[in-house]
Write a protein that holds these residues in place. Structure first.
Motif, short mmCIF file in Angstrom:
data_model
loop_
_atom_site.label_atom_id
_atom_site.label_comp_id
_atom_site.label_asym_id
_atom_site.label_seq_id
_atom_site.Cartn_x
_atom_site.Cartn_y
_atom_site.Cartn_z
N ALA A 141 0.88 -1.36 0.17
CA ALA A 141 0.27 0.30 0.07
C ALA A 141 0.84 1.29 0.12
O ALA A 141 0.58 2.18 -0.71
N ALA A 142 1.81 1.22 0.71
CA ALA A 142 2.73 2.31 0.91
C ALA A 142 3.40 2.64 -0.55
O ALA A 142 3.63 3.90 -0.93
N ALA A 143 3.90 1.55 -1.20
CA ALA A 143 4.56 1.68 -2.29
C ALA A 143 3.62 2.13 -3.46
O ALA A 143 4.02 3.23 -4.42
N ALA A 144 2.28 1.69 -3.49
CA ALA A 144 1.44 2.24 -4.23
C ALA A 144 1.23 3.74 -4.08
O ALA A 144 0.85 4.88 -5.14
N ASP A 145 1.24 4.14 -2.73
CA ASP A 145 1.09 5.65 -2.47
C ASP A 145 1.96 6.41 -2.89
O ASP A 145 2.01 7.58 -3.17
N PHE A 146 3.25 6.01 -2.94
CA PHE A 146 4.47 6.84 -3.21
C PHE A 146 5.04 6.49 -4.54
O PHE A 146 6.03 6.52 -4.87
N GLY A 147 4.07 6.11 -5.64
CA GLY A 147 4.57 5.77 -6.90
C GLY A 147 5.19 4.44 -7.21
O GLY A 147 6.13 4.65 -8.16
N GLY A 148 5.05 3.61 -6.43
CA GLY A 148 5.82 2.33 -6.85
C GLY A 148 7.13 1.92 -6.18
O GLY A 148 7.78 0.85 -6.44
N HIS A 149 7.68 2.85 -5.35
CA HIS A 149 8.83 2.69 -4.92
C HIS A 149 8.67 1.87 -3.76
O HIS A 149 7.95 2.07 -2.82
N GLY A 150 9.57 0.67 -3.42
CA GLY A 150 9.40 -0.18 -2.40
C GLY A 150 9.71 -1.31 -2.90
O GLY A 150 10.21 -1.71 -3.77
N ARG A 151 9.46 -2.65 -1.76
CA ARG A 151 9.35 -3.96 -2.52
C ARG A 151 8.53 -4.39 -3.44
O ARG A 151 7.39 -3.98 -3.57
#
Length: 98
Positions: free
Chosen positions: A88-98
């Motif tokens: 969810a956080a990755a989606a909120d921040f434009g796909g950055h993350g795991r």
């Protein structure tokens, strides 16, 4: 420190260790051992105590085994929760993350 990172493989490892411990403990017959010891002391005061102790040990073993399995299950739930939050956080921040 600017955040955290959950190590998902560690959740699986810890859950596996807890389940393995529960399986190993399940095979231990504490009550049977006490029953054999009790048979070696017929008529003694200890004979009565050993029967009660055998019941207590059986209850304690089963309780510990269930707790270990519950702990392993909880680790799985936590892992999924962390994964969902990271996605969810990755989606909120434009796909950055795991």
């Amino acid at each position: 420190m600017d955040g955290y990172q959950a190590e998902f493989a560690e959740f699986d490892t810890a859950a596996g260790v807890a389940r393995s411990a529960a399986e190993q403990v399940a095979g231990v017959d504490l009550k049977g051992s006490m029953t054999q010891a009790k048979a070696g002391m017929p008529g003694s005061i200890s004979e009565q105590s050993m029967g009660r102790l055998a019941d207590s040990w059986l209850y304690a073993r089963v309780s510990w085994e269930q707790s270990a399995v519950g702990y392993a299950d909880g680790l799985g739930i936590s892992k999924r929760s962390y994964q969902n939050n990271e996605q969810a956080a990755a989606a909120d921040f434009g796909g950055h993350g795991r």
